[in-house]
Design a protein around this motif. Structure first.
Motif, PDB file in Angstrom:
ATOM      1  N   LEU A   8       0.910  -1.223  -0.028  1.00  0.00           N
ATOM      2  CA  LEU A   8       0.153  -0.125   0.032  1.00  0.00           C
ATOM      3  C   LEU A   8       0.833   1.072   0.099  1.00  0.00           C
ATOM      4  CD1 LEU A   8      -2.682   1.522   0.408  1.00  0.00           C
ATOM      5  CD2 LEU A   8      -2.404   1.047   2.772  1.00  0.00           C
ATOM      6  N   SER A   9       0.519   2.131  -0.940  1.00  0.00           N
ATOM      7  CA  SER A   9       1.386   3.448  -0.996  1.00  0.00           C
ATOM      8  C   SER A   9       0.335   4.604  -0.715  1.00  0.00           C
ATOM      9  CB  SER A   9       1.668   3.490  -2.479  1.00  0.00           C
ATOM     10  OG  SER A   9       2.746   2.677  -2.854  1.00  0.00           O
ATOM     11  N   VAL A  10       1.123   5.447   0.502  1.00  0.00           N
ATOM     12  CA  VAL A  10       0.256   6.330   0.737  1.00  0.00           C
ATOM     13  C   VAL A  10       1.064   7.983   0.752  1.00  0.00           C
ATOM     14  CG1 VAL A  10      -1.355   5.360   2.215  1.00  0.00           C
ATOM     15  CG2 VAL A  10       0.426   6.263   3.120  1.00  0.00           C
ATOM     16  N   ARG A  11       0.486   9.068   0.476  1.00  0.00           N
ATOM     17  CA  ARG A  11       1.280  10.318   0.621  1.00  0.00           C
ATOM     18  C   ARG A  11       0.866  10.832   2.089  1.00  0.00           C
ATOM     19  NH1 ARG A  11      -0.263  12.544  -3.329  1.00  0.00           N
ATOM     20  NH2 ARG A  11       1.820  12.525  -4.774  1.00  0.00           N
ATOM     21  N   TRP A  12       1.623  11.325   3.117  1.00  0.00           N
ATOM     22  CA  TRP A  12       1.214  11.562   4.384  1.00  0.00           C
ATOM     23  C   TRP A  12       1.823  13.039   4.526  1.00  0.00           C
ATOM     24  CZ3 TRP A  12       4.053   9.799   9.628  1.00  0.00           C
ATOM     25  CH2 TRP A  12       3.489  10.299  10.538  1.00  0.00           C
ATOM     26  N   SER A  13       1.042  14.049   4.714  1.00  0.00           N
ATOM     27  CA  SER A  13       1.376  15.261   4.748  1.00  0.00           C
ATOM     28  C   SER A  13       0.669  16.280   5.901  1.00  0.00           C
ATOM     29  CB  SER A  13       1.273  15.984   3.424  1.00  0.00           C
ATOM     30  OG  SER A  13      -0.170  15.925   2.924  1.00  0.00           O
ATOM     31  N   ALA A  14       1.286  17.172   6.141  1.00  0.00           N
ATOM     32  CA  ALA A  14       0.678  18.170   7.384  1.00  0.00           C
ATOM     33  C   ALA A  14       1.405  19.509   7.186  1.00  0.00           C
ATOM     34  CB  ALA A  14       0.950  17.704   8.722  1.00  0.00           C
ATOM     35  N   LYS A  15       0.601  20.275   7.908  1.00  0.00           N
ATOM     36  CA  LYS A  15       1.331  21.900   7.676  1.00  0.00           C
ATOM     37  C   LYS A  15       2.478  21.847   8.726  1.00  0.00           C
ATOM     38  CE  LYS A  15      -0.109  26.667   8.331  1.00  0.00           C
ATOM     39  NZ  LYS A  15      -1.102  27.661   9.014  1.00  0.00           N
ATOM     40  N   TYR A  16       2.438  21.243   9.830  1.00  0.00           N
ATOM     41  CA  TYR A  16       3.440  20.999  10.661  1.00  0.00           C
ATOM     42  C   TYR A  16       3.594  19.816  11.066  1.00  0.00           C
ATOM     43  CZ  TYR A  16       2.464  26.058  11.045  1.00  0.00           C
ATOM     44  OH  TYR A  16       2.442  27.417  10.741  1.00  0.00           O
ATOM     45  N   GLY A  17       4.912  19.358  11.550  1.00  0.00           N
ATOM     46  CA  GLY A  17       5.114  17.822  12.290  1.00  0.00           C
ATOM     47  C   GLY A  17       6.077  17.983  13.483  1.00  0.00           C
ATOM     48  N   HIS A  18       6.086  16.838  14.249  1.00  0.00           N
ATOM     49  CA  HIS A  18       7.124  16.864  15.199  1.00  0.00           C
ATOM     50  C   HIS A  18       7.339  15.355  15.722  1.00  0.00           C
ATOM     51  CE1 HIS A  18       9.495  17.997  19.028  1.00  0.00           C
ATOM     52  NE2 HIS A  18       8.648  17.097  19.641  1.00  0.00           N
ATOM     53  N   PHE A  19       8.342  14.908  15.678  1.00  0.00           N
ATOM     54  CA  PHE A  19       8.674  13.481  16.212  1.00  0.00           C
ATOM     55  C   PHE A  19       9.822  13.571  17.206  1.00  0.00           C
ATOM     56  CE2 PHE A  19       7.989  13.546  11.175  1.00  0.00           C
ATOM     57  CZ  PHE A  19       6.731  12.990  11.397  1.00  0.00           C
ATOM     58  N   LEU A  20       9.348  13.461  18.342  1.00  0.00           N
ATOM     59  CA  LEU A  20      10.187  13.785  19.584  1.00  0.00           C
ATOM     60  C   LEU A  20      11.448  12.879  19.557  1.00  0.00           C
ATOM     61  CD1 LEU A  20      10.539  15.389  22.069  1.00  0.00           C
ATOM     62  CD2 LEU A  20       9.317  13.710  23.098  1.00  0.00           C
ATOM     63  N   ARG A  21      12.662  13.260  19.687  1.00  0.00           N
ATOM     64  CA  ARG A  21      13.703  12.580  19.979  1.00  0.00           C
ATOM     65  C   ARG A  21      13.967  11.880  21.264  1.00  0.00           C
ATOM     66  NH1 ARG A  21      18.335  12.837  16.376  1.00  0.00           N
ATOM     67  NH2 ARG A  21      18.112  14.352  14.602  1.00  0.00           N
ATOM     68  N   ALA A  22      14.351  10.511  21.246  1.00  0.00           N
ATOM     69  CA  ALA A  22      14.248   9.922  22.372  1.00  0.00           C
ATOM     70  C   ALA A  22      15.593  10.639  23.409  1.00  0.00           C
ATOM     71  CB  ALA A  22      14.591   8.547  22.371  1.00  0.00           C
ATOM     72  N   GLU A  23      16.341  11.052  23.034  1.00  0.00           N
ATOM     73  CA  GLU A  23      17.306  11.857  23.771  1.00  0.00           C
ATOM     74  C   GLU A  23      17.320  13.283  24.198  1.00  0.00           C
ATOM     75  OE1 GLU A  23      19.019  12.332  19.656  1.00  0.00           O
ATOM     76  OE2 GLU A  23      17.742  10.675  20.714  1.00  0.00           O
TER      77      GLU A  23
END
Length: 243
Positions: A8-23
């Motif tokens: 399955l192929s999808v496009r995932w987009s947003a105005k803003y994003g944040h993926f918190l770093r573990a450290e």
């Protein structure tokens, strides 16, 4: 060699994003691309699964992520505030609220956000064909159980269905691949014109919410780069490795 499987192929987009770093410390840094565990969280939200499903139901899902590294900027966020005062056990009919309530004490912290992030996800789930078919149908018909977000629940996102097509495994060799590439499953072939970075991202999470990390190669402009591997897959419009 393994047989082909549907992807399955999808496009995932947003105005803003944040993926918190573990450290990350009080200054909340973000990963430049979504880790595998974050994508599994997105799928769980679409299917309406509990958080524990990342370590159980979704553990076998194969995920690939591609796309250029977005621009980043710093944003101040309100992370916590004083809890509200408990209500009295008895309230009189003519009792009014406080005209001068105590000011709210909130802590403002800096957070690194991604500006207009856009990624292409490739997802395979051959071990659970019925669940995979439900996932494809939900994304194609835009039937989310929970609203998709880009890392944080406040950062709403779009999930666009691109297609579902078969992919086949490639024999050992040198291939130009797209997106995140596990560094422990491929040997990088140096190319002077490309900017390939090495970073560590969460790969798995157990039932106790303990994450395990793995190294990945990432070309910051989203350009294909050459690796030597026996773990590559290819479809009509994608060649790469699952995370």
């Amino acid at each position: 060699m393994s047989e082909s499987m549907d992807i399955l192929s999808v496009r995932w987009s947003a105005k803003y994003g944040h993926f918190l770093r573990a450290e990350a410390n009080v200054n909340a840094l973000t990963y430049p691309a979504p880790p595998r565990t974050t994508v599994l969280g997105l799928l769980a939200a679409i299917l309406g699964l509990e958080k524990d499903a990342l370590a159980t139901d979704l553990a076998e899902v194969r995920v690939a992520v591609s796309g250029a590294v977005p621009a980043r900027f710093w944003h101040r966020v309100k992370l916590r505030k004083d809890p509200p005062t408990a209500l009295p056990l008895e309230i009189k009919r003519n009792q009014r609220g406080s005209e001068n309530p105590a000011p709210e004490k909130a802590a403002l912290h800096r957070q690194e956000w991604l500006l207009q992030p856009e990624y292409r996800l490739h997802i395979a789930w051959p071990e659970q064909p019925a669940r995979f078919a439900e996932l494809v149908a939900r994304i194609e018909q835009r039937r989310w159980h929970f609203t998709p977000c880009m890392g944080l629940s406040e950062l709403l996102s779009e999930v666009e269905f691109l297609g579902c097509q078969p992919a086949t495994p490639l024999p050992f060799g040198r291939y130009p691949v797209q997106g995140l590439c596990p560094a422990d499953r491929a040997q990088l072939v140096a190319e002077e014109t490309l900017g390939v970075h090495l970073l560590r991202l969460p790969r798995q999470v157990n039932a106790n919410r303990v994450f395990s990390h793995a190294p990945y190669f990432l070309e910051h402009r989203g350009q294909p780069f050459t690796v030597e591997t026996d773990c590559a897959w290819q479809s009509n419009d994608w060649r790469g490795l699952f995370l």
